[in-house]
Design a protein around this motif. Sequence first.
Motif, PDB file in Angstrom:
ATOM      1  N   ASP A 124       0.833  -1.207   0.000  1.00  0.00           N
ATOM      2  CA  ASP A 124       0.000   0.000   0.000  1.00  0.00           C
ATOM      3  C   ASP A 124       0.865   1.254   0.000  1.00  0.00           C
ATOM      4  OD1 ASP A 124      -2.686   1.396   0.448  1.00  0.00           O
ATOM      5  OD2 ASP A 124      -1.538   2.086   2.184  1.00  0.00           O
ATOM      6  N   PHE A 125       1.939   1.249   0.789  1.00  0.00           N
ATOM      7  CA  PHE A 125       2.822   2.423   0.824  1.00  0.00           C
ATOM      8  C   PHE A 125       3.462   2.651  -0.540  1.00  0.00           C
ATOM      9  CE2 PHE A 125       6.910   4.510   1.455  1.00  0.00           C
ATOM     10  CZ  PHE A 125       6.533   5.632   2.193  1.00  0.00           C
ATOM     11  N   GLN A 126       3.945   1.589  -1.165  1.00  0.00           N
ATOM     12  CA  GLN A 126       4.586   1.723  -2.469  1.00  0.00           C
ATOM     13  C   GLN A 126       3.619   2.211  -3.531  1.00  0.00           C
ATOM     14  OE1 GLN A 126       7.771   1.862  -1.324  1.00  0.00           O
ATOM     15  NE2 GLN A 126       8.225   1.106  -3.365  1.00  0.00           N
ATOM     16  N   GLN A 127       2.376   1.805  -3.416  1.00  0.00           N
ATOM     17  CA  GLN A 127       1.373   2.269  -4.374  1.00  0.00           C
ATOM     18  C   GLN A 127       1.082   3.763  -4.184  1.00  0.00           C
ATOM     19  OE1 GLN A 127      -2.333   0.119  -4.151  1.00  0.00           O
ATOM     20  NE2 GLN A 127      -3.161   1.062  -5.997  1.00  0.00           N
ATOM     21  N   ARG A 128       1.083   4.208  -2.943  1.00  0.00           N
ATOM     22  CA  ARG A 128       0.802   5.615  -2.652  1.00  0.00           C
ATOM     23  C   ARG A 128       1.993   6.521  -2.964  1.00  0.00           C
ATOM     24  NH1 ARG A 128      -3.617   6.423   1.009  1.00  0.00           N
ATOM     25  NH2 ARG A 128      -4.562   4.449   1.654  1.00  0.00           N
ATOM     26  N   TYR A 129       3.204   6.019  -2.719  1.00  0.00           N
ATOM     27  CA  TYR A 129       4.407   6.848  -2.863  1.00  0.00           C
ATOM     28  C   TYR A 129       5.460   6.108  -3.700  1.00  0.00           C
ATOM     29  CZ  TYR A 129       2.078   9.111   1.030  1.00  0.00           C
ATOM     30  OH  TYR A 129       1.141   9.725   1.825  1.00  0.00           O
ATOM     31  N   PRO A 130       5.194   5.927  -4.976  1.00  0.00           N
ATOM     32  CA  PRO A 130       6.107   5.121  -5.816  1.00  0.00           C
ATOM     33  C   PRO A 130       7.465   5.767  -6.019  1.00  0.00           C
ATOM     34  CG  PRO A 130       4.412   6.180  -7.157  1.00  0.00           C
ATOM     35  CD  PRO A 130       4.017   6.391  -5.732  1.00  0.00           C
ATOM     36  N   GLN A 131       7.594   7.067  -5.772  1.00  0.00           N
ATOM     37  CA  GLN A 131       8.876   7.742  -5.991  1.00  0.00           C
ATOM     38  C   GLN A 131       9.791   7.689  -4.765  1.00  0.00           C
ATOM     39  OE1 GLN A 131       9.585   8.748  -9.070  1.00  0.00           O
ATOM     40  NE2 GLN A 131       7.549   7.935  -9.540  1.00  0.00           N
ATOM     41  N   ILE A 132       9.309   7.122  -3.670  1.00  0.00           N
ATOM     42  CA  ILE A 132      10.160   6.963  -2.486  1.00  0.00           C
ATOM     43  C   ILE A 132      10.865   5.620  -2.565  1.00  0.00           C
ATOM     44  CG2 ILE A 132      10.196   6.657   0.017  1.00  0.00           C
ATOM     45  CD1 ILE A 132       8.005   8.680   0.266  1.00  0.00           C
ATOM     46  N   SER A 133      12.183   5.656  -2.481  1.00  0.00           N
ATOM     47  CA  SER A 133      12.984   4.430  -2.468  1.00  0.00           C
ATOM     48  C   SER A 133      13.167   4.003  -1.018  1.00  0.00           C
ATOM     49  CB  SER A 133      14.337   4.675  -3.137  1.00  0.00           C
ATOM     50  OG  SER A 133      15.129   3.509  -3.114  1.00  0.00           O
ATOM     51  N   LEU A 134      12.420   2.994  -0.592  1.00  0.00           N
ATOM     52  CA  LEU A 134      12.366   2.595   0.814  1.00  0.00           C
ATOM     53  C   LEU A 134      13.357   1.471   1.089  1.00  0.00           C
ATOM     54  CD1 LEU A 134      10.971   2.951   3.545  1.00  0.00           C
ATOM     55  CD2 LEU A 134       9.228   1.320   2.776  1.00  0.00           C
ATOM     56  N   ASP A 135      14.182   1.662   2.107  1.00  0.00           N
ATOM     57  CA  ASP A 135      15.181   0.676   2.519  1.00  0.00           C
ATOM     58  C   ASP A 135      14.837   0.241   3.936  1.00  0.00           C
ATOM     59  OD1 ASP A 135      17.390  -0.892   2.962  1.00  0.00           O
ATOM     60  OD2 ASP A 135      18.846   0.734   2.942  1.00  0.00           O
ATOM     61  N   ILE A 136      14.405  -1.009   4.109  1.00  0.00           N
ATOM     62  CA  ILE A 136      14.032  -1.537   5.414  1.00  0.00           C
ATOM     63  C   ILE A 136      15.216  -2.304   5.983  1.00  0.00           C
ATOM     64  CG2 ILE A 136      12.438  -2.993   6.706  1.00  0.00           C
ATOM     65  CD1 ILE A 136      11.012  -0.701   5.440  1.00  0.00           C
ATOM     66  N   ARG A 137      15.656  -1.906   7.162  1.00  0.00           N
ATOM     67  CA  ARG A 137      16.724  -2.609   7.868  1.00  0.00           C
ATOM     68  C   ARG A 137      16.189  -3.090   9.213  1.00  0.00           C
ATOM     69  NH1 ARG A 137      21.687  -1.976   5.183  1.00  0.00           N
ATOM     70  NH2 ARG A 137      21.077  -1.432   3.056  1.00  0.00           N
ATOM     71  N   THR A 138      16.594  -4.301   9.641  1.00  0.00           N
ATOM     72  CA  THR A 138      16.112  -4.839  10.907  1.00  0.00           C
ATOM     73  C   THR A 138      17.277  -5.207  11.815  1.00  0.00           C
ATOM     74  OG1 THR A 138      16.037  -7.138  10.131  1.00  0.00           O
ATOM     75  CG2 THR A 138      14.069  -5.782   9.774  1.00  0.00           C
ATOM     76  N   GLY A 139      16.998  -5.239  13.103  1.00  0.00           N
ATOM     77  CA  GLY A 139      18.012  -5.622  14.075  1.00  0.00           C
ATOM     78  C   GLY A 139      17.523  -5.361  15.482  1.00  0.00           C
ATOM     79  N   ASN A 140      18.297  -5.828  16.452  1.00  0.00           N
ATOM     80  CA  ASN A 140      17.958  -5.643  17.855  1.00  0.00           C
ATOM     81  C   ASN A 140      18.905  -4.702  18.584  1.00  0.00           C
ATOM     82  OD1 ASN A 140      15.643  -7.388  18.270  1.00  0.00           O
ATOM     83  ND2 ASN A 140      17.004  -9.104  17.879  1.00  0.00           N
ATOM     84  N   GLU A 141      19.962  -4.261  17.898  1.00  0.00           N
ATOM     85  CA  GLU A 141      20.926  -3.404  18.560  1.00  0.00           C
ATOM     86  C   GLU A 141      20.404  -1.978  18.688  1.00  0.00           C
ATOM     87  OE1 GLU A 141      22.137  -3.584  14.149  1.00  0.00           O
ATOM     88  OE2 GLU A 141      21.354  -4.943  15.688  1.00  0.00           O
ATOM     89  N   ALA A 142      21.065  -1.199  19.560  1.00  0.00           N
ATOM     90  CA  ALA A 142      20.696   0.201  19.729  1.00  0.00           C
ATOM     91  C   ALA A 142      20.868   0.941  18.408  1.00  0.00           C
ATOM     92  CB  ALA A 142      21.554   0.845  20.819  1.00  0.00           C
ATOM     93  N   VAL A 143      20.000   1.903  18.162  1.00  0.00           N
ATOM     94  CA  VAL A 143      19.982   2.604  16.879  1.00  0.00           C
ATOM     95  C   VAL A 143      21.023   3.723  16.874  1.00  0.00           C
ATOM     96  CG1 VAL A 143      18.548   3.837  15.230  1.00  0.00           C
ATOM     97  CG2 VAL A 143      17.525   2.136  16.734  1.00  0.00           C
ATOM     98  N   ASP A 144      21.862   3.738  15.838  1.00  0.00           N
ATOM     99  CA  ASP A 144      22.798   4.839  15.624  1.00  0.00           C
ATOM    100  C   ASP A 144      22.347   5.557  14.352  1.00  0.00           C
ATOM    101  OD1 ASP A 144      24.885   6.566  15.075  1.00  0.00           O
ATOM    102  OD2 ASP A 144      26.424   5.181  15.779  1.00  0.00           O
ATOM    103  N   PHE A 145      21.562   6.616  14.529  1.00  0.00           N
ATOM    104  CA  PHE A 145      20.959   7.283  13.376  1.00  0.00           C
ATOM    105  C   PHE A 145      22.003   7.912  12.469  1.00  0.00           C
ATOM    106  CE2 PHE A 145      17.341   6.828  16.110  1.00  0.00           C
ATOM    107  CZ  PHE A 145      16.274   6.706  15.244  1.00  0.00           C
ATOM    108  N   ARG A 146      23.110   8.369  13.037  1.00  0.00           N
ATOM    109  CA  ARG A 146      24.112   9.043  12.215  1.00  0.00           C
ATOM    110  C   ARG A 146      24.946   8.035  11.431  1.00  0.00           C
ATOM    111  NH1 ARG A 146      27.991  12.076  15.717  1.00  0.00           N
ATOM    112  NH2 ARG A 146      28.784   9.986  16.068  1.00  0.00           N
ATOM    113  N   ALA A 147      25.536   7.057  12.122  1.00  0.00           N
ATOM    114  CA  ALA A 147      26.462   6.142  11.462  1.00  0.00           C
ATOM    115  C   ALA A 147      25.755   5.289  10.427  1.00  0.00           C
ATOM    116  CB  ALA A 147      27.160   5.258  12.497  1.00  0.00           C
ATOM    117  N   ARG A 148      24.491   4.925  10.669  1.00  0.00           N
ATOM    118  CA  ARG A 148      23.782   4.048   9.745  1.00  0.00           C
ATOM    119  C   ARG A 148      22.849   4.809   8.816  1.00  0.00           C
ATOM    120  NH1 ARG A 148      21.942  -1.476  12.576  1.00  0.00           N
ATOM    121  NH2 ARG A 148      21.469  -1.816  10.377  1.00  0.00           N
ATOM    122  N   HIS A 149      22.831   6.124   8.919  1.00  0.00           N
ATOM    123  CA  HIS A 149      22.028   6.968   8.038  1.00  0.00           C
ATOM    124  C   HIS A 149      20.561   6.529   8.042  1.00  0.00           C
ATOM    125  CE1 HIS A 149      21.941  10.268   5.313  1.00  0.00           C
ATOM    126  NE2 HIS A 149      21.432   9.568   4.326  1.00  0.00           N
TER     127      HIS A 149
END
Length: 312
Positions: A124-149
């Motif tokens: 549904d998201f891709q149908q609504r916003y086809p121009q957004i290139s979505l990258d899904i990453r998963t994990g259990n570690e603490a989030v580092d917003f800067r280093a992992r962009h």
Amino acid sequence: MQTLPTRLSARLTGAQFANLHTFAVAARHLSFTLAAEELCLTPSAVSHRIARLERALSLRLFERLTRRIRLTAEGERLYRLIQGVVENLEEALQPDSTASVSGALTLYARPSITQCWLVPRLADFQQRYPQISLDIRTGNEAVDFRARHIDLALLYGDGEFPGLASHLLMTEQVAPVCSRAYAERHGLLDAPDRLDQCTLLHDALAWEHAAFDAEWQRWARQHRVQLPSAGLTFDRADLCALAASNHAGVAMGRQRLVQPLLDQGLLILPLGGFEPTAGQGYYLVHAPREPLPLRVKVMVEWLQACAAVVGG
């Protein structure tokens, strides 16, 4: 002491724009080597560009340690400034209509909610916003917003994420779940005192800094039940549910993850219905910035709409 914007406005040249870009990449990776790989330069060239920028600004931006680098306080300020300028520019260049919003967006989420709740809704998201290139990453570690962009995270917890902005997306309810065959074999139906004869299935990483049996201990205290010492431990709640559906034991089921297995008859609620968790829920978390880039804003609004659907 002059502020960073004043220092920059007095010294900006074409070469310094290149140096600022190099600095931003190095700051994101906290590595001259990784920055060199991204920029197709040598580590030495990256180091020289950073040194020229530091001389021009009369500031020390990095601390050079034995095997790594880290930002100084002035470096952190400059990095946040550059991030804000880039995001504001991207926002200004976006068309007015959110339907045509574009760009890359990285969403980091816990594996269980990604597989059981998020992925089935992504079409549904891709149908609504086809121009957004979505990258899904998963994990259990603490989030580092800067280093992992990372632009946005979907996390399970109590809402305490120091230094970050968080918004409750949806609450959760829990209850013990197992297969009907397992419940009947162990005489567990409506008999919580029989749990001490069962194998408990634990999500050892239920939320950040949680004990391996935190979910079960909370439930046991509320219901005054003695728990067995034996059990199986996983690092994902959905694997606990899968093991339970295959007769391996009793899991603490989160409703948003296990409801499909209940609907299919692969799991049952042997000890009663779901109960609200004590302050736990799913949160949208991001670095503190205002306003959010448009591509992130539409993702947040879409996730909120999904969560608002009855049974969502």
